[in-house]
Write an enzyme that holds these catalytic residues in place. Structure first.
Site, PDB file in Angstrom:
ATOM      1  N   GLU A 167      -0.546  -2.323  -6.146  1.00 51.42           N
ATOM      2  CA  GLU A 167      -0.943  -2.168  -4.750  1.00 51.42           C
ATOM      3  C   GLU A 167      -2.419  -1.813  -4.618  1.00 51.42           C
ATOM      4  O   GLU A 167      -3.109  -2.372  -3.764  1.00 51.42           O
ATOM      5  CB  GLU A 167      -0.060  -1.119  -4.074  1.00 51.42           C
ATOM      6  CG  GLU A 167      -0.262  -1.038  -2.580  1.00 51.42           C
ATOM      7  CD  GLU A 167       0.822  -0.232  -1.881  1.00 51.42           C
ATOM      8  OE1 GLU A 167       0.520   0.380  -0.855  1.00 51.42           O
ATOM      9  OE2 GLU A 167       1.969  -0.237  -2.350  1.00 51.42           O
ATOM     10  N   SER A 186       1.836   4.918  -4.064  1.00 49.19           N
ATOM     11  CA  SER A 186       2.643   3.878  -4.718  1.00 49.19           C
ATOM     12  C   SER A 186       1.720   2.909  -5.451  1.00 49.19           C
ATOM     13  O   SER A 186       0.891   2.251  -4.826  1.00 49.19           O
ATOM     14  CB  SER A 186       3.475   3.128  -3.684  1.00 49.19           C
ATOM     15  OG  SER A 186       4.355   4.012  -3.025  1.00 49.19           O
ATOM     16  N   ARG A 246       2.566  -5.335   3.269  1.00 47.11           N
ATOM     17  CA  ARG A 246       1.421  -4.815   2.523  1.00 47.11           C
ATOM     18  C   ARG A 246       0.330  -5.875   2.351  1.00 47.11           C
ATOM     19  O   ARG A 246      -0.354  -5.928   1.338  1.00 47.11           O
ATOM     20  CB  ARG A 246       1.846  -4.288   1.151  1.00 47.11           C
ATOM     21  CG  ARG A 246       2.862  -3.173   1.186  1.00 47.11           C
ATOM     22  CD  ARG A 246       2.315  -1.931   1.883  1.00 47.11           C
ATOM     23  NE  ARG A 246       3.367  -0.922   1.983  1.00 47.11           N
ATOM     24  CZ  ARG A 246       4.221  -0.827   3.005  1.00 47.11           C
ATOM     25  NH1 ARG A 246       4.121  -1.669   4.034  1.00 47.11           N
ATOM     26  NH2 ARG A 246       5.145   0.099   3.038  1.00 47.11           N
TER      27      ARG A 246
END
Length: 351
Positions: A343, A239, A160
């Protein structure tokens, strides 16, 4: 190139949150994107880039500067080579590659947002990451004021993360190039256990491309991870927290806390994450800290379908959302000694 002043930004985000921008520019060509970026840089105007708005948490006061919405289009397929303009809708592009019989991104179906955002976050789900298929990223370099082509290695991909995320003021993604696979209408080897179970196959097996995509879409829908204007569980950024990656020492300490809190027979999720590191599940941490599906009584709550998604139930403000996020972070830290990391990108606010 369209220009608006005092323009609402909430409708441009999947959270449907955030105040207005001083100015909103919508660019439909690479040249317009570059011109808008150069103007902002030349005048010292703060610049906010917006694609699909699926990874943004914008403050209630909005953005004092120029918001640039990248709405470029372009889907070019040459054999197994694919080039996408940054503004292409990602989920639509995945569907078209499946229709073309090409494997490599079929398990990334249903992910909201634009193609240009995928290398920034190294978007991944259900056993696939874009870093496995991206060959090059064409970007405007705000430092050298040139258009550059970055190889996969240049992008410095990790979980990520990428060079674009570590230095967000440097590059503006214009185009993304992929190398896909022609496997005779079959998917890439299925890596994710949940996907394999849903398909009734073993990990490593290949399945028809359409079946892989449809199965992932069904799994995502069941977790509120496919956009639906009528479903408040999808008024989110997907998420909200990344899965923590722990050193061996950190994981041992975490395991000990799990035993003390939940019992010595409880085994926390653990996945290899490179030498000396283990990845665990943020969703598991949140749930075991007492934040179950649907948690909350205000206008911002945890999704009723997935503990990893924080949602706007229709009347929330950004501060409502952040208050919930902070409560979750504090609760997990107190329970297990792990600090969750958000995130989505925050604009004008901090978690």
């Amino acid at each position: 190139m369209q220009e608006l002043h005092d323009a609402p930004l909430a409708p441009l985000t999947t959270f449907r949150l955030g105040g207005p921008a001083t100015r909103l520019i919508t660019a439909t060509t690479d040249a317009e994107v570059i011109a808008a970026v150069r103007e902002a840089d030349d005048t010292g105007t703060p610049l906010l880039l917006i694609g699909g708005g699926s990874n943004l948490v914008i403050g209630d006061k909005g953005f004092a500067g120029t918001a640039l919405r990248i709405a470029t289009s372009g889907f070019a397929l040459d054999g197994t080579r694919l080039e996408l303009a940054a503004g292409e809708v990602w989920s639509d592009a995945v569907a078209r590659t499946v229709e073309a019989g090409l494997a490599g991104i079929e398990c990334l179906a249903g992910i909201p947002g634009s193609a240009g955002a995928t290398p920034i976050q190294n978007v991944g789900a259900y056993g696939q990451e874009v870093s496995s298929t991206i060959t090059e990223v064409v970007a405007y370099d705000r430092k050298t004021r040139e258009t550059v082509t970055l190889t996969n290695t240049d992008c410095a991909f990790s979980y990520r993360h990428s060079r674009f995320k570590s230095d967000p003021e440097r590059h503006v993604v214009l185009r993304v190039r992929f190398e896909l696979e022609d496997a005779g209408g079959l998917s890439a080897p299925v890596k994710y256990a949940e996907t394999a179970r849903a398909l009734g196959v073993e990990a490593g097996d290949r399945v028809p491309l359409a079946a892989a995509r449809e199965t992932v879409l069904k799994l995502r829908s069941g977790k509120g991870m496919v956009l639906d204007p009528e479903d408040h569980d999808t008024w989110s950024a997907g998420s909200f927290f990344t899965n923590p990656i722990l050193t061996d020492e950190e994981f041992a300490a975490f395991h000990a806390r799990v035993a003390r809190r939940l019992g010595s027979d409880v085994v926390p999720p653990a996945y290899p994450a490179g030498e000396g590191h283990t990845k665990t599940s943020a969703a598991w941490l949140i749930d075991k800290s007492g934040f179950t599906k649907g948690y909350g009584s205000g206008p911002a709550r945890i999704s009723t379908k997935h503990t990893l998604a924080l949602t706007n139930r229709g009347r929330a403000t950004t501060e409502d959302l952040l208050a919930l996020a902070r409560e979750v972070v504090t609760g997990v830290r107190d329970a297990f000694g792990i600090t969750l990391v958000n995130e989505p990108v925050t604009v004008g606010v901090r978690l």
